[in-house]
Design an enzyme around this catalytic site. Structure first.
Site, PDB file in Angstrom:
ATOM      1  N   GLY A  63       7.941  -7.490  -5.232  1.00  0.00           N
ATOM      2  CA  GLY A  63       8.161  -6.405  -6.200  1.00  0.00           C
ATOM      3  C   GLY A  63       8.626  -5.093  -5.611  1.00  0.00           C
ATOM      4  O   GLY A  63       8.525  -4.050  -6.250  1.00  0.00           O
ATOM      5  N   THR A  64       9.144  -5.109  -4.375  1.00  0.00           N
ATOM      6  CA  THR A  64       9.550  -3.842  -3.763  1.00  0.00           C
ATOM      7  C   THR A  64      11.037  -3.554  -3.968  1.00  0.00           C
ATOM      8  O   THR A  64      11.527  -2.513  -3.531  1.00  0.00           O
ATOM      9  CB  THR A  64       9.232  -3.840  -2.249  1.00  0.00           C
ATOM     10  OG1 THR A  64       9.621  -5.111  -1.713  1.00  0.00           O
ATOM     11  CG2 THR A  64       7.762  -3.606  -2.007  1.00  0.00           C
ATOM     12  N   GLY A  65      11.757  -4.464  -4.602  1.00  0.00           N
ATOM     13  CA  GLY A  65      13.151  -4.171  -4.931  1.00  0.00           C
ATOM     14  C   GLY A  65      14.171  -4.960  -4.123  1.00  0.00           C
ATOM     15  O   GLY A  65      15.334  -4.551  -4.043  1.00  0.00           O
ATOM     16  N   THR A 105      15.461  -7.970  -4.767  1.00  0.00           N
ATOM     17  CA  THR A 105      16.494  -8.525  -5.657  1.00  0.00           C
ATOM     18  C   THR A 105      17.413  -7.403  -6.134  1.00  0.00           C
ATOM     19  O   THR A 105      18.646  -7.574  -6.177  1.00  0.00           O
ATOM     20  CB  THR A 105      15.822  -9.219  -6.866  1.00  0.00           C
ATOM     21  OG1 THR A 105      14.819 -10.091  -6.364  1.00  0.00           O
ATOM     22  CG2 THR A 105      16.817  -9.985  -7.693  1.00  0.00           C
ATOM     23  N   HIS A 109     -24.937   3.132 -11.136  1.00  0.00           N
ATOM     24  CA  HIS A 109     -24.228   2.572  -9.984  1.00  0.00           C
ATOM     25  C   HIS A 109     -22.926   3.353  -9.734  1.00  0.00           C
ATOM     26  O   HIS A 109     -22.651   3.801  -8.619  1.00  0.00           O
ATOM     27  CB  HIS A 109     -23.944   1.089 -10.288  1.00  0.00           C
ATOM     28  CG  HIS A 109     -23.232   0.342  -9.222  1.00  0.00           C
ATOM     29  ND1 HIS A 109     -23.815  -0.652  -8.479  1.00  0.00           N
ATOM     30  CD2 HIS A 109     -21.957   0.425  -8.768  1.00  0.00           C
ATOM     31  CE1 HIS A 109     -22.946  -1.141  -7.619  1.00  0.00           C
ATOM     32  NE2 HIS A 109     -21.801  -0.498  -7.786  1.00  0.00           N
ATOM     33  N   GLU A 110     -22.153   3.539 -10.806  1.00  0.00           N
ATOM     34  CA  GLU A 110     -20.854   4.229 -10.648  1.00  0.00           C
ATOM     35  C   GLU A 110     -21.048   5.705 -10.298  1.00  0.00           C
ATOM     36  O   GLU A 110     -20.310   6.261  -9.489  1.00  0.00           O
ATOM     37  CB  GLU A 110     -20.005   4.094 -11.925  1.00  0.00           C
ATOM     38  CG  GLU A 110     -19.619   2.670 -12.286  1.00  0.00           C
ATOM     39  CD  GLU A 110     -19.034   1.868 -11.144  1.00  0.00           C
ATOM     40  OE1 GLU A 110     -18.368   2.446 -10.281  1.00  0.00           O
ATOM     41  OE2 GLU A 110     -19.270   0.641 -11.105  1.00  0.00           O
TER      42      GLU A 110
HETATM   43  P1  ATP Z   1       9.874 -10.630  -5.143  1.00  0.00           P
HETATM   44  O1  ATP Z   1       9.634 -10.579  -3.664  1.00  0.00           O
HETATM   45  O2  ATP Z   1       8.609 -10.897  -5.898  1.00  0.00           O
HETATM   46  O3  ATP Z   1      11.027 -11.506  -5.543  1.00  0.00           O
HETATM   47  P2  ATP Z   1      11.503  -8.236  -5.231  1.00  0.00           P
HETATM   48  O4  ATP Z   1      11.192  -7.461  -3.993  1.00  0.00           O
HETATM   49  O5  ATP Z   1      12.761  -9.017  -5.248  1.00  0.00           O
HETATM   50  O6  ATP Z   1      10.246  -9.148  -5.622  1.00  0.00           O
HETATM   51  P3  ATP Z   1      12.565  -6.995  -7.572  1.00  0.00           P
HETATM   52  O7  ATP Z   1      12.712  -8.275  -8.314  1.00  0.00           O
HETATM   53  O8  ATP Z   1      13.792  -6.398  -7.004  1.00  0.00           O
HETATM   54  O9  ATP Z   1      11.478  -7.197  -6.436  1.00  0.00           O
HETATM   55  O10 ATP Z   1      11.845  -5.917  -8.487  1.00  0.00           O
HETATM   56  C1  ATP Z   1      11.178  -6.253  -9.685  1.00  0.00           C
HETATM   57  C2  ATP Z   1      11.277  -5.086 -10.643  1.00  0.00           C
HETATM   58  O11 ATP Z   1      10.476  -4.001 -10.159  1.00  0.00           O
HETATM   59  C3  ATP Z   1      12.668  -4.518 -10.771  1.00  0.00           C
HETATM   60  O12 ATP Z   1      13.382  -5.136 -11.794  1.00  0.00           O
HETATM   61  C4  ATP Z   1      12.412  -3.052 -11.080  1.00  0.00           C
HETATM   62  O13 ATP Z   1      12.135  -2.874 -12.450  1.00  0.00           O
HETATM   63  C5  ATP Z   1      11.139  -2.758 -10.322  1.00  0.00           C
HETATM   64  N1  ATP Z   1      11.381  -2.212  -8.970  1.00  0.00           N
HETATM   65  C6  ATP Z   1      10.982  -2.764  -7.806  1.00  0.00           C
HETATM   66  N2  ATP Z   1      11.323  -1.993  -6.767  1.00  0.00           N
HETATM   67  C7  ATP Z   1      11.964  -0.923  -7.281  1.00  0.00           C
HETATM   68  C8  ATP Z   1      12.565   0.236  -6.699  1.00  0.00           C
HETATM   69  N3  ATP Z   1      12.540   0.445  -5.370  1.00  0.00           N
HETATM   70  N4  ATP Z   1      13.147   1.129  -7.532  1.00  0.00           N
HETATM   71  C9  ATP Z   1      13.153   0.937  -8.869  1.00  0.00           C
HETATM   72  N5  ATP Z   1      12.599  -0.128  -9.468  1.00  0.00           N
HETATM   73  C10 ATP Z   1      12.004  -1.049  -8.692  1.00  0.00           C
END
Ligand code: ATP
Length: 505
Positions: A116-118, A120, A340-341
């Site tokens: 999810g870091t971008g 793709t 606790h919290e």
């Molecule tokens: P995976 O390893 O799970 O395939 P990934 O690194 O390819 O993930 P992406 O598919 O590029 O991640 O990102 C998923 C979504 O998260 C994107 O469609 C976007 O909405 C958001 N996103 C992730 N990184 C960014 C970024 N650096 N800037 C803006 N949006 C981001």
């Protein structure tokens, strides 16, 4: 056209099912007809060919072009990764200049980093930037049970990329392979290794076969979260010889990503995205996108026209801890959770004043209550004192339960786990009384060192909290009334209690 209609029917069926699942709709009633519709369309699509057709996604802009719309400006943070990637793309963008300088064209770029870091997005932006057609496939789509299928699919993918570029009059194509570790894992390691090895060998052959004098230049972009699993042959010079690290964003990156995803959403004037960026250390771009989406849903649910800071706070907690659960606790359990919290929060404020962002006794997922802390700035190194302070905060919940109710409960199991993890880190970083230790440290010594560290912190927490029983009870009563307290409200409560203590003594 008929093929398109079948694909659309299959896609729509699966998308509706996925949407219903994501939105928590009970769709069991629709499941059978929907899945039959999707399955039927997929079967029809594969009919007539010996092996099912391999589904490669050519991503387009909707105007019949296979060049994605995403640009590097749509990617927040990742400045270093973008710079390195752009440099690697120079040979596609300025092929004449690079060949004049005798630069060998790049055949593969590997994007590596957490989910999810971008990664793709980066690959799509690269295609947009270089005007290349874009084909995407996932590593898991290549490897089948039958030997030879994967290798055939690899050949098909490269053929399709060149044909697509020629059809669209483009001089370059980017082939994106997500989860490349599935297809590019070290050879000889898999159970059905013949198929895996043949597929990887074919990928290597295809990469080696990329020629700079071909009218269509091909660049393979691979993405993985597990670079350590890849076969060294893939990483040798001339193949994936540019490795770009795509890390979790820092605070500035998070702010930029929030701004990008907030650009199509109405925000109330009091919204402070910088505060959100500060409170979301460890979030990926995908988490941040989801956070803003959840905040917009919260605004919709509350009947507001714009997103408020409250919606954003709710969304952070939802993304961090999951959906609110509707477990109803007995009054006695609720009182225990509240104390606790508050115990955690008291110690958090003691070791780092101003650190509590919120205290809640709303159950989410497995958590019956939780406190959220404000990280000041992104931190990558921790001193011994900081680690001990964190252990104190974890220990405080159970210690408070013991002080107020006479005994602890199972509610502290998660805290113990986290405190143990920190203590273990201290031992291996040479920060315990054992000094420097090797990985061969006997388990019993490690255990004894961990217990000693945690016990010492518990004792110090107990001494401190024993003098605060009244304020803990008062804050817990307020928390029971309001379910959630902001850090400011909590600090205000402590300050007025301390003032009245000072007056009465
Ligand atoms: P995976 O390893 O799970 O395939 P990934 O690194 O390819 O993930 P992406 O598919 O590029 O991640 O990102 C998923 C979504 O998260 C994107 O469609 C976007 O909405 C958001 N996103 C992730 N990184 C960014 C970024 N650096 N800037 C803006 N949006 C981001």
């Amino acid at each position: 056209m008929r093929k398109l209609a079948k694909e659309m029917a299959a896609g729509a069926g699966l998308a509706i099912a996925a949407l219903a699942l994501l939105s928590g709709v009970d769709f069991s009633f629709f499941l059978l007809p929907l899945s039959m519709l999707a399955l039927g369309a997929l079967v029809l699509q594969g009919r007539g060919s010996l092996s099912p057709r391999f589904n490669v996604n050519a991503v387009g802009t909707g105007d019949n072009s296979s060049i994605p719309k995403v640009t590097f400006d749509d990617i927040g943070g990742q400045e270093m990764a973008k710079r390195e990637f752009l440099e690697a793309l120079a040979f596609l963008k300025e092929s004449e200049r690079t060949s004049r300088l005798g630069i060998r064209p790049l055949k593969g770029v590997l994007l590596t980093g957490p989910p999810g870091t971008g990664k793709t997005l980066m690959a799509k932006a690269a295609a947009n930037y270089t005007g290349s057609v874009f084909l995407a496939a996932s590593g898991s789509e290549f490897v089948q049970m039958y030997a030879g299928v994967g290798a055939n699919r690899v050949r098909q993918l490269f053929r399709q990329a060149r044909a697509l570029a020629e059809r669209e009059g483009k001089s370059s194509a980017i082939i994106f392979i997500d989860e490349i570790d599935v297809l590019g894992a070290k050879r000889g390691k898999n159970a059905s290794h013949m198929e895996y090895d043949q597929t990887l060998n074919e990928l290597l052959t295809q990469i080696d076969g990329i020629r700079s004098d071909h009218p269509v230049q091909v660049l393979v972009v691979g993405a993985t979260n597990r670079k350590d699993l890849l076969d060294p042959a893939l990483l040798r010079p001339g193949r994936f010889d540019r490795i770009v690290q795509v890390d979790l964003p820092d605070k500035t990156g998070r702010l930029r990503i929030l701004e990008i995803h907030a650009s199509n959403k109405p925000l109330s004037h009091e919204v402070d995205l910088e505060l959100v960026a500060a409170e979301t250390q460890g979030f990926s771009g995908a988490h941040l996108e989801s956070l803003l989406n959840e905040a917009a849903i919260s605004a919709l649910r509350e009947g507001r026209e714009s997103i408020s800071q409250f919606d954003l706070r709710e969304a952070i907690e939802k993304v961090m801890l999951g959906e609110k659960s509707n477990r109803s606790l007995q009054q006695e359990e609720l009182e225990r959770v509240a104390c606790h919290e508050v115990g955690h929060a008291m110690i958090s404020e003691h070791v780092r004043p101003g650190s509590v962002a919120s205290i809640t006794i709303t159950a989410r997922n497995q958590a019956l209550g939780y406190i959220r802390q404000n990280p000041k700035d992104d931190q990558y190194l921790y001193t011994k004192e900081q680690l001990l302070d964190s252990i104190k905060v974890f220990a405080a919940g159970a210690v408070t339960e013991e002080l107020i109710f006479g005994q602890r409960s199972t509610g502290a199991a998660g805290d113990i786990e986290q405190a143990t993890e920190l203590a273990k880190r201290m031992v291996y970083a040479g920060l315990s009384h054992l000094g420097i230790v090797s990985a061969e440290l006997p388990k019993s010594d490690l255990h004894a060192a961990i217990v000693e560290i945690i016990k010492e912190q518990e004792e110090s927490v107990q001494t401190f909290l024993a003098g605060k029983i009244d304020i803990i009870r008062a804050a817990a009563a307020r928390l029971l009334e309001e379910e959630s307290l902001s850090g400011e409200a909590f600090r205000h409560l402590i300050a007025s209690w301390e003032r009245s203590e000072a007056i009465s003594s």
